[in-house]
Write a protein that holds these residues in place. Structure first.
Motif, PDB file in Angstrom:
ATOM      1  N   TYR A  86      17.915  23.428  -5.346  1.00  0.00           N
ATOM      2  CA  TYR A  86      18.353  23.933  -4.039  1.00  0.00           C
ATOM      3  C   TYR A  86      17.814  25.351  -3.850  1.00  0.00           C
ATOM      4  N   HIS A  87      16.910  25.504  -2.904  1.00  0.00           N
ATOM      5  CA  HIS A  87      16.233  26.786  -2.616  1.00  0.00           C
ATOM      6  C   HIS A  87      15.649  27.437  -3.872  1.00  0.00           C
ATOM      7  N   HIS A 110      12.790  22.532  -1.021  1.00  0.00           N
ATOM      8  CA  HIS A 110      12.931  23.406   0.146  1.00  0.00           C
ATOM      9  C   HIS A 110      11.851  24.491   0.165  1.00  0.00           C
TER      10      HIS A 110
END
Length: 170
Positions: A86-87, A110
């Motif tokens: 995540y990111h 991402h």
């Protein structure tokens, strides 16, 4: 020496309609839902069938995979949700990839990390105006001459192909 193949996909277009939704809980919008299927069809048509999918646990990345998965029904890969994606910055993405087991891995993540990761992995970036910005749904297919993902280093990948949903819609 065997060849490893990485399918590096940015999540499809997400919905910004609910300003109160947490970033990690944003779903795909209608365009993103269509794009996920288009990208999966493109990969299948080329024979790029992942054996393992490393996916961020954000809703939009999970939905991207859920919409792509039926297209791989004849060769269903193992899905591994990776909260660390995540990111994630490029170095974290590489660390996650190094733990992969299948010779063909799809990673769904991402920006800006995925664009940075793609650029760092390749010996030479594709001559493509979309590559640097890595728009939603963009997918890089890259090859590596290595026995295991643990051996993959920055600058060792070769571009096999790069595609965006917008081009498939045209």
């Amino acid at each position: 020496m065997s060849t490893l193949r990485l399918i590096l996909t940015r999540h499809a277009k997400s919905d910004w309609g609910d300003p109160t939704a947490a970033d990690q809980a944003r779903p795909l919008n209608a365009r993103g839902r269509r794009a996920a299927g288009l990208m999966a069809d493109w990969l299948v048509s080329r024979g790029d069938l992942p054996g393992e999918v490393l996916c961020s646990d954000a809703l939009r990345t999970r939905e991207t995979w859920e919409l792509m998965a039926p297209h791989f029904a004849t060769h269903p890969p193992e899905l591994v949700l990776k909260p660390a994606l995540y990111h994630a910055p490029a170095d974290v993405m590489l660390a996650v990839l190094r733990g992969a087991k299948s010779p063909v891995v799809m990673m769904i993540g991402h920006n800006p990390g995925i664009a940075e990761f793609a650029a760092r992995l390749l010996a030479r970036a594709p001559q493509d105006s979309d590559f640097t910005r890595y728009p939603t749904g963009a997918t890089l297919v890259a090859g590596f001459e290595a026995e295991t993902w643990a051996e993959v280093t920055p600058g060792s990948g070769a571009v096999i192909d790069f595609m965006t949903p917008r081009r498939l819609e045209a």
